[in-house]
Scaffold this motif. Structure first.
Motif, PDB file in Angstrom:
ATOM      1  N   UNK A 194       8.740  80.674  51.823  1.00  0.00           N
ATOM      2  CA  UNK A 194       8.084  79.901  50.761  1.00  0.00           C
ATOM      3  C   UNK A 194       9.103  79.101  49.957  1.00  0.00           C
ATOM      4  N   UNK A 195      10.242  79.734  49.668  1.00  0.00           N
ATOM      5  CA  UNK A 195      11.281  79.051  48.900  1.00  0.00           C
ATOM      6  C   UNK A 195      11.855  77.859  49.639  1.00  0.00           C
ATOM      7  N   UNK A 196      12.064  78.008  50.947  1.00  0.00           N
ATOM      8  CA  UNK A 196      12.607  76.911  51.752  1.00  0.00           C
ATOM      9  C   UNK A 196      11.650  75.726  51.765  1.00  0.00           C
ATOM     10  N   UNK A 197      10.359  76.020  51.914  1.00  0.00           N
ATOM     11  CA  UNK A 197       9.352  74.954  51.920  1.00  0.00           C
ATOM     12  C   UNK A 197       9.289  74.275  50.552  1.00  0.00           C
ATOM     13  N   UNK A 198       9.264  75.096  49.500  1.00  0.00           N
ATOM     14  CA  UNK A 198       9.181  74.551  48.138  1.00  0.00           C
ATOM     15  C   UNK A 198      10.411  73.722  47.780  1.00  0.00           C
ATOM     16  N   UNK A 227      10.628  69.740  47.261  1.00  0.00           N
ATOM     17  CA  UNK A 227      11.175  69.206  46.018  1.00  0.00           C
ATOM     18  C   UNK A 227      12.255  68.173  46.276  1.00  0.00           C
ATOM     19  N   UNK A 228      13.140  68.466  47.239  1.00  0.00           N
ATOM     20  CA  UNK A 228      14.185  67.509  47.607  1.00  0.00           C
ATOM     21  C   UNK A 228      13.606  66.231  48.181  1.00  0.00           C
ATOM     22  N   UNK A 229      12.546  66.380  48.996  1.00  0.00           N
ATOM     23  CA  UNK A 229      11.889  65.211  49.599  1.00  0.00           C
ATOM     24  C   UNK A 229      11.268  64.326  48.527  1.00  0.00           C
ATOM     25  N   UNK A 230      10.534  64.944  47.601  1.00  0.00           N
ATOM     26  CA  UNK A 230       9.868  64.177  46.551  1.00  0.00           C
ATOM     27  C   UNK A 230      10.872  63.517  45.606  1.00  0.00           C
ATOM     28  N   UNK A 276      16.147  63.809  55.326  1.00  0.00           N
ATOM     29  CA  UNK A 276      17.431  64.499  55.450  1.00  0.00           C
ATOM     30  C   UNK A 276      17.625  65.500  54.313  1.00  0.00           C
ATOM     31  N   UNK A 277      17.252  65.102  53.112  1.00  0.00           N
ATOM     32  CA  UNK A 277      17.394  65.978  51.954  1.00  0.00           C
ATOM     33  C   UNK A 277      16.512  67.208  52.103  1.00  0.00           C
ATOM     34  N   UNK A 324      18.205  70.946  52.470  1.00  0.00           N
ATOM     35  CA  UNK A 324      17.942  71.956  51.437  1.00  0.00           C
ATOM     36  C   UNK A 324      17.218  73.160  52.024  1.00  0.00           C
ATOM     37  N   UNK A 325      16.199  72.904  52.858  1.00  0.00           N
ATOM     38  CA  UNK A 325      15.416  73.998  53.430  1.00  0.00           C
ATOM     39  C   UNK A 325      16.270  74.895  54.330  1.00  0.00           C
ATOM     40  N   UNK A 326      17.058  74.287  55.211  1.00  0.00           N
ATOM     41  CA  UNK A 326      17.913  75.064  56.114  1.00  0.00           C
ATOM     42  C   UNK A 326      18.972  75.829  55.336  1.00  0.00           C
ATOM     43  N   UNK A 327      19.543  75.181  54.332  1.00  0.00           N
ATOM     44  CA  UNK A 327      20.555  75.835  53.492  1.00  0.00           C
ATOM     45  C   UNK A 327      19.956  77.022  52.745  1.00  0.00           C
ATOM     46  N   UNK A 328      18.724  76.853  52.274  1.00  0.00           N
ATOM     47  CA  UNK A 328      18.045  77.944  51.561  1.00  0.00           C
ATOM     48  C   UNK A 328      17.821  79.134  52.491  1.00  0.00           C
ATOM     49  N   UNK A 329      17.399  78.859  53.706  1.00  0.00           N
ATOM     50  CA  UNK A 329      17.157  79.934  54.683  1.00  0.00           C
ATOM     51  C   UNK A 329      18.458  80.664  55.001  1.00  0.00           C
ATOM     52  N   UNK A 330      19.523  79.897  55.239  1.00  0.00           N
ATOM     53  CA  UNK A 330      20.825  80.506  55.547  1.00  0.00           C
ATOM     54  C   UNK A 330      21.304  81.396  54.395  1.00  0.00           C
ATOM     55  N   UNK A 331      21.155  80.897  53.170  1.00  0.00           N
ATOM     56  CA  UNK A 331      21.556  81.689  52.016  1.00  0.00           C
ATOM     57  C   UNK A 331      20.654  82.882  51.800  1.00  0.00           C
ATOM     58  N   UNK A 332      19.340  82.697  51.997  1.00  0.00           N
ATOM     59  CA  UNK A 332      18.374  83.753  51.735  1.00  0.00           C
ATOM     60  C   UNK A 332      18.449  84.929  52.685  1.00  0.00           C
ATOM     61  N   UNK A 333      18.916  84.709  53.901  1.00  0.00           N
ATOM     62  CA  UNK A 333      18.988  85.793  54.886  1.00  0.00           C
ATOM     63  C   UNK A 333      20.147  86.751  54.607  1.00  0.00           C
ATOM     64  N   UNK A 334      21.141  86.270  53.863  1.00  0.00           N
ATOM     65  CA  UNK A 334      22.329  87.108  53.589  1.00  0.00           C
ATOM     66  C   UNK A 334      21.979  88.388  52.842  1.00  0.00           C
ATOM     67  N   UNK A 335      21.289  88.323  51.680  1.00  0.00           N
ATOM     68  CA  UNK A 335      20.977  89.565  50.962  1.00  0.00           C
ATOM     69  C   UNK A 335      19.946  90.442  51.669  1.00  0.00           C
TER      70      UNK A 335
END
Length: 250
Positions: A74-78, A82-85, A165-166, A170-181
């Protein structure tokens, strides 16, 4: 003599092409770095705080993992939306200002020419020096328009692919960061043990990310590493404490 002049002109043209290419790459790379920082920063912090909060409520690792993955999706999509808009808004603003400036060049060319002269004078260019520049721009409406957009309004022409691109970055970066914890909860079935491993892994990841962020943005890397890790630790500690507090009263 003519050959030397042509060679000099050719060399200048090549240098201008190289300079344009350099500016374009620099401009795009700065935007990509900004999107990566935004995505990874939130990706590391929000799921980390969520997992810590659920751990404080004595929820099993499997439930925390399911909730964490749902949050990351959900965070990646949101965040991506947000970056797209945001990028589309910048593009729409540019096109609106472009149309307004284009109309002014046609309707009130003398006033616009005076604005060019004023802009150049602010850079220390004398009247006898900027006169030919103003006249040259008046003979080339497109160059004149580009000049006004950049130097009067401070707006660069947006990349038409920038919004997509944005969003993706952002979405891929969020997923990569979110999987760590969430990784410790995939490997450790006991939540109380998994949360400790998650804290260690995420704090280390936050420090590495903060150091890299400081390096790429030109700030102090070690200071950035400490600040980033501290913010993540505060967020998770707050979530964990609130969950424990609510659990104690229910």
């Amino acid at each position: 003599m003519g050959s030397d002049h042509e060679n000099g002109y050719g060399d200048l043209e090549k240098q201008m092409l190289v300079l344009h290419d350099h500016e374009e790459k620099h401009f795009m790379s700065s935007e990509i770095v900004r999107d990566v920082i935004l995505g990874v920063s939130d990706g590391l912090t929000v799921p980390f705080a969520l997992a810590a909060g659920l751990s404080g409520a004595d929820v099993s690792s499997s439930i925390i993992l399911i909730a964490g993955i749902a949050e990351v999706a959900a965070g990646a999509i949101s965040m991506g939306l947000g970056g797209y808009l945001a990028a589309k808004s910048e593009e729409d603003h540019y096109m609106k200002e472009l149309k307004r400036e284009q109309d002014e060049i046609i309707a009130v060319p003398d006033i616009e020419a005076a604005e060019v002269a004023e802009i150049l004078s602010q850079y220390g260019v004398e009247a006898h020096e900027y006169g030919p520049v103003v006249n040259a721009l008046r003979r080339n409406p497109q160059a004149w328009l580009d000049f006004m957009m950049k130097f009067e309004l401070g707006l660069d022409k947006p990349n038409p692919m920038r919004a997509l691109q944005s969003a993706m970055t952002i979405a891929i970066s969020y997923i990569c960061g979110g999987l760590v914890p969430l990784l410790p909860y995939m490997l450790i079935p006991i939540a109380t043990k998994a949360v400790l491993a998650s804290v260690v892994v995420t704090i280390v990841a936050l420090m590495i990310f903060g150091f890299a962020k400081g390096h790429f943005t030109g700030t102090q890397p070690f200071k950035s590493a400490f600040q980033t890790a501290f913010i993540g630790a505060i967020a998770s500690a707050a979530a964990y404490s609130i969950a424990k507090l609510f659990q104690a009263y229910h």
